[in-house]
Scaffold this active site. Structure first.
Site, PDB file in Angstrom:
ATOM      1  N   SER A  46       3.209  -1.652  -2.143  1.00 44.92           N
ATOM      2  CA  SER A  46       2.035  -0.741  -1.333  1.00 44.92           C
ATOM      3  C   SER A  46       2.441  -0.674  -0.279  1.00 44.92           C
ATOM      4  CB  SER A  46       0.360  -1.215  -1.597  1.00 44.92           C
ATOM      5  OG  SER A  46      -0.632  -0.323  -1.173  1.00 44.92           O
TER       6      SER A  46
ATOM      7  N   TYR B 204      -6.971  -7.020  -2.101  1.00 50.11           N
ATOM      8  CA  TYR B 204      -5.916  -6.174  -2.556  1.00 50.11           C
ATOM      9  C   TYR B 204      -5.211  -6.288  -1.634  1.00 50.11           C
ATOM     10  CZ  TYR B 204      -3.479  -1.319  -3.751  1.00 50.11           C
ATOM     11  OH  TYR B 204      -2.598  -1.149  -3.490  1.00 50.11           O
TER      12      TYR B 204
END
Length: 197
Positions: free
Chosen positions: A143, A158
């Site tokens: 990501s 996250y």
């Protein structure tokens, strides 16, 4: 870019979102595709859409035994594996103080342990391809949060898991140096997928 014609590609979390796009793109480039997802019906729907070169498989990426069964089933179906996309991932919003520990455990289990499980389950099959002088590659999906701290919101737990995927990828690349097995990390920005749901 890989030459995928005639190759076998595995995509975890392949039933939707980025995984779905990867599976479709690989098939369009001539690969046979193993679409692995915790939602078998969703994976099967995509396999039906792609056609005869695609097969759907169930996997719970948090479970080593589920991945071992998946590797065996894919080997039975296709005979080999060339590329593994460790794509399955989950998301939880919020600053750390407002993130429940069960969400932290879930993020770690899917995003980190799932990537490790996928790599370990398929390494023997990838070693076979590398020994034969063929394409053998692991692609982990990170990501933008893996390489920076985005300014578009609070998602600390996250982000921590995606930083870990970066470290895992770098370490695995070093571990496999000279083996003929490549290891890459893709770090997409925000994508409209079911992850947000």
């Amino acid at each position: 870019m890989f030459e995928l014609s005639g190759k076998v590609v595995v995509v975890t979390g392949g039933g939707s979102g980025i995984g779905r796009a990867l599976a479709v793109k690989a098939a369009n480039r001539g690969a046979s595709v193993a679409i692995a997802d915790i939602d078998l019906a969703q994976a099967q729907s995509l396999a039906d859409e792609i056609g005869e070169r695609a097969r759907a498989f169930h996997v719970d990426v948090t479970q080593e035994s589920s991945f071992e069964a998946l590797a065996g089933a894919i080997l039975s179906a296709f005979g080999k594996v060339h590329v593994v996309f460790n794509n399955a991932g989950v998301y939880a919003w919020g600053p750390l103080e407002k993130t429940r520990m069960r969400e932290v455990d879930w993020l770690i289990a899917v995003n980190i342990r799932g990537t490790i499980n996928g790599s370990l389950a398929f390494l023997p099959l990838l070693r076979e391809r590398a020994a034969a002088g063929e394409l053998a590659h692991i692609v982990n999906i990170g990501s933008e949060n893996a390489v920076s701290l985005p300014t578009n919101g609070e998602h600390t737990a996250y982000t921590a898991t995606k930083h870990a995927v970066l470290g895992l990828t770098d370490g695995l690349r070093r571990d496999l140096e000279g083996s003929g097995i490549g290891v890459s990390l893709i770090c997409p920005g925000v994508v409209r997928t079911n992850l947000w749901n």
